[in-house]
Write an enzyme that holds these catalytic residues in place. Structure first.
Site, PDB file in Angstrom:
ATOM      1  N   SER A  45       0.814  -1.215   0.000  1.00  0.00           N
ATOM      2  CA  SER A  45       0.000   0.000   0.000  1.00  0.00           C
ATOM      3  C   SER A  45       0.845   1.262   0.000  1.00  0.00           C
ATOM      4  O   SER A  45       0.497   2.262  -0.622  1.00  0.00           O
ATOM      5  CB  SER A  45      -0.921   0.012   1.219  1.00  0.00           C
ATOM      6  OG  SER A  45      -1.800  -1.088   1.178  1.00  0.00           O
ATOM      7  N   GLU A  66       3.540  -0.939  14.731  1.00  0.00           N
ATOM      8  CA  GLU A  66       4.097   0.345  14.293  1.00  0.00           C
ATOM      9  C   GLU A  66       4.977   1.008  15.352  1.00  0.00           C
ATOM     10  O   GLU A  66       6.037   1.560  15.046  1.00  0.00           O
ATOM     11  CB  GLU A  66       2.957   1.309  13.911  1.00  0.00           C
ATOM     12  CG  GLU A  66       2.252   0.960  12.622  1.00  0.00           C
ATOM     13  CD  GLU A  66       1.121  -0.056  12.813  1.00  0.00           C
ATOM     14  OE1 GLU A  66       0.937  -0.529  13.947  1.00  0.00           O
ATOM     15  OE2 GLU A  66       0.449  -0.376  11.825  1.00  0.00           O
ATOM     16  N   PHE A  91      -1.384   5.901  11.432  1.00  0.00           N
ATOM     17  CA  PHE A  91      -0.592   5.076  12.341  1.00  0.00           C
ATOM     18  C   PHE A  91       0.735   5.765  12.693  1.00  0.00           C
ATOM     19  O   PHE A  91       1.151   5.778  13.841  1.00  0.00           O
ATOM     20  CB  PHE A  91      -0.315   3.713  11.712  1.00  0.00           C
ATOM     21  CG  PHE A  91      -1.556   3.017  11.230  1.00  0.00           C
ATOM     22  CD1 PHE A  91      -2.754   3.134  11.929  1.00  0.00           C
ATOM     23  CD2 PHE A  91      -1.541   2.245  10.067  1.00  0.00           C
ATOM     24  CE1 PHE A  91      -3.907   2.499  11.488  1.00  0.00           C
ATOM     25  CE2 PHE A  91      -2.692   1.600   9.627  1.00  0.00           C
ATOM     26  CZ  PHE A  91      -3.880   1.727  10.335  1.00  0.00           C
ATOM     27  N   HIS A 117      -1.408   7.861   2.645  1.00  0.00           N
ATOM     28  CA  HIS A 117      -2.843   7.842   2.945  1.00  0.00           C
ATOM     29  C   HIS A 117      -3.219   8.934   3.959  1.00  0.00           C
ATOM     30  O   HIS A 117      -4.014   8.720   4.866  1.00  0.00           O
ATOM     31  CB  HIS A 117      -3.272   6.468   3.454  1.00  0.00           C
ATOM     32  CG  HIS A 117      -3.065   5.376   2.452  1.00  0.00           C
ATOM     33  ND1 HIS A 117      -1.821   4.971   2.061  1.00  0.00           N
ATOM     34  CD2 HIS A 117      -3.949   4.627   1.766  1.00  0.00           C
ATOM     35  CE1 HIS A 117      -1.930   3.997   1.162  1.00  0.00           C
ATOM     36  NE2 HIS A 117      -3.215   3.772   0.958  1.00  0.00           N
ATOM     37  N   ARG A 175      -2.910   8.957  -0.870  1.00  0.00           N
ATOM     38  CA  ARG A 175      -3.110   7.546  -1.174  1.00  0.00           C
ATOM     39  C   ARG A 175      -2.506   7.212  -2.527  1.00  0.00           C
ATOM     40  O   ARG A 175      -2.308   6.063  -2.870  1.00  0.00           O
ATOM     41  CB  ARG A 175      -4.611   7.235  -1.177  1.00  0.00           C
ATOM     42  CG  ARG A 175      -4.918   5.761  -1.293  1.00  0.00           C
ATOM     43  CD  ARG A 175      -6.395   5.519  -1.515  1.00  0.00           C
ATOM     44  NE  ARG A 175      -6.660   4.108  -1.683  1.00  0.00           N
ATOM     45  CZ  ARG A 175      -7.818   3.628  -2.119  1.00  0.00           C
ATOM     46  NH1 ARG A 175      -8.806   4.461  -2.426  1.00  0.00           N
ATOM     47  NH2 ARG A 175      -8.000   2.332  -2.255  1.00  0.00           N
TER      48      ARG A 175
END
Lengths: 335, 260
Positions: A45, A66, A91, A117, A175
């Protein structure tokens, strides 16, 4: 800043912001063996996976851990490496805030966080996966450099720049479906130096991230109505280009900020601080999320809703042009 | 709008107030002439109780006010018509252009005010001073008059000027003579205008006409150098929105034609 990159608009048509970031990082990794890449189950991603294919021995996947990853990044930096950490902005900036602050920034560790993102770019995933507070959090951490590239080409420049920069950096990208602002890499880009994309003395729009392109569109529309609206691409939120803000303040006296972020703590707040400290009067409008969470939806619809698309910025330009400020309304001729 | 009244407006609100500049510029002459002088000198037109200018002397210093109040004036210059006032300020001779001066027993004030009025002839387009000092003074006064005249043109309801100003957000049109020379500006905002002296510092000019020095400005402002030639010779340069500087040029020509 050359770093041997050769992309142009055609590449941007078929390579997303994240893909170009992954590609740049991979190339930089070939040139600099100190670069190591870290992710938390989001190699695909975040596109940092491109690095993995080429430099598997310098790639670390921590799983869904994370905060642990940030601690590791700090340690790797202490050993002389240059860790590049990629995960979703929600995150990286929120879940890991304490670790970024205490493990990385407090110890002045040379860690690069490339958060993807961000904002509402992952709109359909819902509010939990939006990140509209990261600029406020990262900007408040001492020693952190905060960058928001406007498109893929700026991301390429920013990636190379933060690798060359000594100290912790936070780069916020989307993103990866953001349209390109630039046509190639043939432009000057420097950490802490805003880029003036449109000239104007009627009003200034200071934008970052995908809002920059929207601001340019709004400026072009306003030009057709006889208004000259300056646009500043404020890609570095910290250290902010204060000179560019003060110039805009003195030249135009009407400033709009646009960001895919809560208006509290991000670009708008940073600009407001500079204006307040200048002691000069100004009309200021901060566009972004007005201290609220964004609902889920396509990024385009959400940008429209939060007035950070060209329509919203154009509407705000018209509004601020009608706004009076200070007691500067003496219209008697001087004799 | 009545053309003669508009022309009178330009004389009374743009040219006559520049007497204050002359009073300040020439202390060696006027300090002595106006020593401790207290008087109000009213300029107006018969039957017009709105358009007027008052030279207010207080302890020898001069201030300028707009309006008409014949009763509290020390001396009144009242013209029979606007045409008469226009002729007087254009330097025309003859009974039709002379004002009625009351009260006549204040001839002392008349004699003290006349030298100041005569110095206003520096604004006459046909008056081309030869010395650098007077050329510099003419440049300053013309800049002040142009900006005031543009503003008054708008305030008087000149149709084209009104339309032009109403279409604009807040903007500043600045004229500057570099290297310490004079400067003047015109602020425009949605139909409102204000002329001012010096540099407007609150925001960057939308259009900035810059003269590198007094001799160049003098050549341009006295029409001795046509604009194209003036630009090519570097007497003037413009920064900002060129299409709007063209508009300003057109309105300046309108004013010049009116006053000729």
């Amino acid at each position: 800043m050359a770093i041997g990159l050769t992309w142009n608009i055609d590449d941007a048509d078929h390579m997303t912001q994240g893909e170009i970031y992954g590609e740049v990082l991979t190339r930089l990794g070939s040139e600099n063996p100190k670069i190591v890449a870290l992710t938390a189950d989001l190699a695909g991603s975040t596109k940092i996976g491109a690095f993995q294919k080429k430099h598997a021995d310098r790639f670390f996947n921590f799983g869904i851990m994370e905060t642990n990853m940030m601690g590791w990044a700090s340690g790797l930096a202490e050993s002389g490496l240059i860790p590049v950490v990629s995960t979703f902005a929600a995150f990286a900036a929120l879940r890991c805030a304490e670790h970024v602050r205490t493990d990385i920034c407090y110890n002045k560790r040379n860690v690069k966080i490339i958060a993807t993102h961000s904002g509402t770019s992952f709109g359909p995933a819902g509010t939990t996966h939006h990140c509209t507070e990261d600029l406020a959090v990262m900007r408040a951490i001492a020693g952190m450099t905060v960058i928001v590239p406007a498109d893929a080409f700026e991301t390429a420049k920013a990636t190379a720049a933060v690798i060359a920069h000594d100290g912790p950096c936070y780069v916020r990208i989307g993103r990866s479906f953001e349209p390109p602002l630039w046509k190639n890499l043939d432009f000057d880009w420097e950490i802490g130096k805003a880029i003036q994309l449109r000239e104007g003395t009627d009003c200034t729009v200071i934008a970052c991230g995908p809002s920059v392109l929207e601001a340019c569109d709004a400026s072009d529309r306003a030009k057709a109505r006889g208004l000259a609206v300056r646009v500043l691409d404020m890609h570095t939120i910290k250290p902010l280009d204060k000179d560019a803000v003060v110039r805009a303040l003195m030249d135009t006296r009407r400033i709009i900020t646009a960001e895919d972020h809560n208006v509290l703590g991000g670009l708008g707040s940073a600009v407001a601080e500079v204006i307040a400290e200048s002691g000069k009067g100004c009309v200021l409008r901060r566009l972004g999320m007005q201290d609220r969470f964004s609902p889920h939806g396509s990024p385009e619809d959400l940008q429209h809703m939060h007035k950070i698309d060209a329509d919203g910025i154009e509407e705000t330009i018209a509004e601020v042009m009608k706004t009076d400020f200070e007691a500067d309304e003496d219209w008697e001729d001087e004799v | 709008m009545d053309a003669d009244r508009l022309k009178s407006t330009l004389y009374l609100r743009c040219a006559l107030p520049l007497a204050k500049v002359l009073r300040t510029e020439h202390p060696q002459v006027f300090d002595k002439l106006y020593y401790k002088m207290n008087a109000v000198v009213q300029f107006c037109v018969k039957g017009d109780d709105e358009l007027g200018t008052r030279l207010v002397f207080y302890d020898g210093a001069l201030d300028v006010e707009f309006g008409v109040n014949r009763r509290d004036a020390t001396l009144v210059f009242e013209f029979a018509t606007h045409e008469g006032l226009n002729g007087f300020f254009a330097g025309k001779m003859g009974g039709a252009y002379l004002p009625k001066i009351t009260p006549l027993y204040r001839l002392d004030i008349v004699l003290r005010v006349l030298p100041l009025l005569l110095e206003l002839k520096i604004l006459d387009p046909n008056n081309i001073p030869k010395t650098p000092y007077w050329q510099g003074l003419k440049v300053k006064m013309v800049l002040y008059m142009i900006t005031a005249a543009l503003s008054q043109l708008n305030k008087s309801g000149h149709e084209d000027m009104r339309h032009w100003t109403q279409m604009q957000p807040e903007r500043v049109y600045q004229w500057t003579v570099e290297n310490g020379g004079p400067a003047a500006y015109l602020r425009v905002k949605a139909g409102k205008t204000k002329s001012g002296r010096g540099s407007y510092t609150r925001r960057r000019p939308f259009v900035h006409m810059i003269f590198p020095d007094i001799p160049g400005a003098f050549m341009v402002l006295t029409n001795q150098a046509p604009l194209v030639e003036a630009v090519s010779k570097g007497f003037v340069r413009t920064e900002g929105a060129m299409e709007y500087s063209k508009d300003i040029g057109t309105f300046m020509q309108t004013i010049e034609t009116m006053l000729r």
